[in-house]
Design a protein around this motif. Structure first.
Motif, PDB file in Angstrom:
ATOM      1  N   GLY A 104      -2.350  11.865 -36.088  1.00 51.54           N
ATOM      2  CA  GLY A 104      -2.434  13.058 -35.232  1.00 51.54           C
ATOM      3  C   GLY A 104      -1.494  13.604 -34.290  1.00 51.54           C
ATOM      4  N   GLY A 105      -0.238  13.093 -34.861  1.00 58.48           N
ATOM      5  CA  GLY A 105       0.872  13.103 -33.966  1.00 58.48           C
ATOM      6  C   GLY A 105       1.802  14.191 -34.198  1.00 58.48           C
ATOM      7  N   ALA A 106       1.664  14.700 -35.112  1.00 58.49           N
ATOM      8  CA  ALA A 106       2.559  15.892 -35.770  1.00 58.49           C
ATOM      9  C   ALA A 106       2.341  17.114 -35.095  1.00 58.49           C
ATOM     10  N   LYS A 107       3.356  17.739 -34.470  1.00 58.51           N
ATOM     11  CA  LYS A 107       3.416  19.074 -33.712  1.00 58.51           C
ATOM     12  C   LYS A 107       4.379  19.985 -34.263  1.00 58.51           C
TER      13      LYS A 107
ATOM     14  N   CYS B  36       7.332  15.474 -36.391  1.00 55.61           N
ATOM     15  CA  CYS B  36       6.977  13.874 -35.932  1.00 55.61           C
ATOM     16  C   CYS B  36       6.816  13.837 -34.668  1.00 55.61           C
ATOM     17  N   GLU B  37       5.849  12.738 -34.158  1.00 56.37           N
ATOM     18  CA  GLU B  37       5.798  12.617 -32.780  1.00 56.37           C
ATOM     19  C   GLU B  37       7.017  11.491 -32.264  1.00 56.37           C
ATOM     20  N   VAL B  38       7.497  10.881 -33.468  1.00 61.74           N
ATOM     21  CA  VAL B  38       8.356   9.747 -33.086  1.00 61.74           C
ATOM     22  C   VAL B  38       9.916  10.397 -32.875  1.00 61.74           C
TER      23      VAL B  38
ATOM     24  N   ASP C 154      -0.616   6.036 -31.231  1.00 61.47           N
ATOM     25  CA  ASP C 154       0.791   6.534 -30.988  1.00 61.47           C
ATOM     26  C   ASP C 154       1.858   5.579 -31.083  1.00 61.47           C
ATOM     27  N   TYR C 155       2.982   6.167 -31.673  1.00 66.34           N
ATOM     28  CA  TYR C 155       4.009   5.331 -31.851  1.00 66.34           C
ATOM     29  C   TYR C 155       4.722   4.444 -30.672  1.00 66.34           C
TER      30      TYR C 155
END
Lengths: 205, 298
Positions: free
Chosen positions: A156-159, A163-165, B107-108
């Motif tokens: 669920g971390g893509a914006k 990538c969220e990272v 979350d990472y």
């Protein structure tokens, strides 16, 4: 050093649809390639499948070199339905990237061994996981293109596709999904048994 | 009790989220849960080191809440534990009588307060659901038999209806359903149209979905979420609404109104709601009253 090992004949046969071009890469001295076994298997495949060309070349991991090497074969490649690649995980990703709408499949699993790795300039990376996922993911590696190395789809971390990272990195699973869409292979995302990685595998070899 | 039993009875299931403290003083959390949530929500999600910030554990907090007569949902992420620890914690939950799970990738590590930590992600949300299902069938993920009567859980997961790549999210949702997911809670929704469109596509899976809600506390928070929080987008007109009456927004009333309105607009399209109040637990009863959601029968 890397070792590539052929996938089973059954798996490779199941990937071989329509007109087939085979690309073998014998470039890197740091990669052990099962040359003899590949040769035998390709002969066997020729009996039952329509193989229109077998190309044996080197350093397909380098996109410019790949283009150059394939230049004289482009007619037969354009007419092919499937490209089967016998190389390390980097090579097959480079081929898949070059032929966005073709079915580009990996016929090898790449394992890790201690010592030197290849030093060719690369746009893509191979995690040497020993259970190559590229055939289900449109030739984009979920191990190295996804920060979390997820193998069952996007978190669920893509914006905005990133990538969220690392906000400068595209979401690997978004890329995989779009690529499968182009290849008309979205069914690859539908499977009954969730994939579970085997972290024991690369140590066993 | 498993919250899947409530969905089966046709209840509109209301849950809220609480975060364990960074430390072991939990009296405040318990007091708030009794005062504001006990009669208004069916169950309480307990987050698992939310946003990768190290805190007291979800499972221990679930047990404390259960002993207080509340119904906890044990959130488990794949960030900090490998498959051995995850399965072990799932069995531990069963041992403690915790029957509700929410299974997440997580979350990472670099997003939290220990960016130096090793990220695990041995399993992901889909394979974790699968692992729990295996345990319910009397086997662990490696196929070894588990002694005695197998545990039984309500297995939940999350999905982002307002993600900018909702088709990719739906593909993952389908994988979760196939793996055994029995209910979904969504990421915070601020765009009812997108939610309804999503539900139109998601209903084919036949699994209940709870609308996720975040109370928009102020303009800064909304702008932050728009820039940084995946799957969340607060539309401009809502930001204007928060700007319009500064005093009202400061008192939290605008956010409460927006939340209640979102519930009213979406409730016919979903099977429940899940409120992530981020410290504003005290405003939840008001939101539910305003949205016409009656206290829960206990």
């Amino acid at each position: 050093m890397l070792i590539t090992q052929l996938k089973s004949k059954e798996i490779i046969e199941s990937l071989a649809e329509g007109k087939i071009v085979i690309i073998n890469c014998h470039g890197c001295k740091e990669v052990y390639f099962a040359e003899h076994e590949a040769d035998e298997l390709q002969k066997e495949l020729s009996a039952s499948k329509e193989i229109t060309k077998i190309i044996t070349t080197d350093y397909i991991c380098n996109p410019d070199n790949l283009k150059l090497q394939l230049k004289k074969h482009m007619d037969v490649i354009n007419a092919a339905d499937t490209i089967l690649v016998f190389s390390c995980g980097v090579g097959i990703q480079t081929v898949a990237d070059q032929f966005q709408e073709k079915r580009v499949y990996s016929c090898c699993d790449t394992y890790q061994l201690p010592g030197f790795q290849g030093v060719t300039a690369l746009n893509v990376d191979c995690g040497q996981c020993g259970e190559c996922y590229l055939n289900g993911t449109g030739g984009i590696c979920p191990i190295t293109a996804c920060s979390k190395s997820l193998i069952n789809g996007q978190c669920g971390g893509a914006k905005n596709g990133m990538c969220e990272v690392d906000k400068d990195m595209e979401c690997g699973w978004e890329r995989i999904y779009r690529k499968l869409e182009k290849m008309n292979k979205l069914d690859n995302m539908k499977y009954d048994a969730p994939k579970v990685r085997n972290f024991g595998i690369s140590k066993e070899k | 009790m498993r919250i899947t039993e409530l969905f089966e009875k046709g209840e509109f299931v209301v849950t809220a989220e609480v975060g364990p403290p960074k430390g072991v003083e939990i009296d405040h959390l318990i007091k708030d849960a009794h005062e504001f949530l006990k009669t208004r929500v069916h169950a309480l999600n307990v987050t698992d080191n939310q946003s990768s910030v190290m805190r007291t554990g979800s499972l221990a907090t679930c047990k404390v809440l259960k002993d207080e007569g509340l119904l906890p949902i044990f959130q488990i992420t794949c960030r900090d534990r490998n498959r051995i620890a995850l399965q072990s914690d799932v069995l531990s939950a069963a041992l403690l009588g915790i029957e509700n799970l929410l299974l997440l990738t997580g979350d990472y590590t670099t997003l939290g307060d220990h960016p130096q930590a090793k990220p695990v992600f041995d399993l992901d949300s889909v394979s974790l659901i699968h692992a729990v299902k295996c345990l319910e069938q009397g086997f662990d993920l490696a196929g070894n038999a588990v002694d005695g009567k197998p545990p039984k859980f309500a297995k939940g997961a999350v999905v982002s209806p307002c993600s900018d790549s909702v088709d990719v999210q739906l593909a993952k949702m389908e994988a979760k359903v196939k793996a055994g997911c029995e209910y979904f809670q969504t990421q915070g929704v601020f765009e009812p149209d997108k939610f309804m469109e999503f539900m139109e596509k998601a209903k084919q899976f036949g699994v209940p979905v709870q609308l996720g809600l975040i109370i928009p506390k102020n303009v800064g928070m909304c702008r932050y979420m728009n820039g940084n929080v995946a799957g969340v987008h607060v539309p401009d007109d809502m930001i204007e609404e928060l700007k319009a009456d500064k005093e009202k927004t400061k008192a939290g009333d605008t956010g409460v109104e927006i939340c209640a309105r979102l519930i009213k607009e979406c409730k016919d399209y979903c099977q429940g709601i899940h409120i992530m109040s981020l410290g504003w637990e005290n405003r939840i009863p008001e939101i539910l009253d305003m949205a016409g959601i009656a206290p829960v029968a206990k």
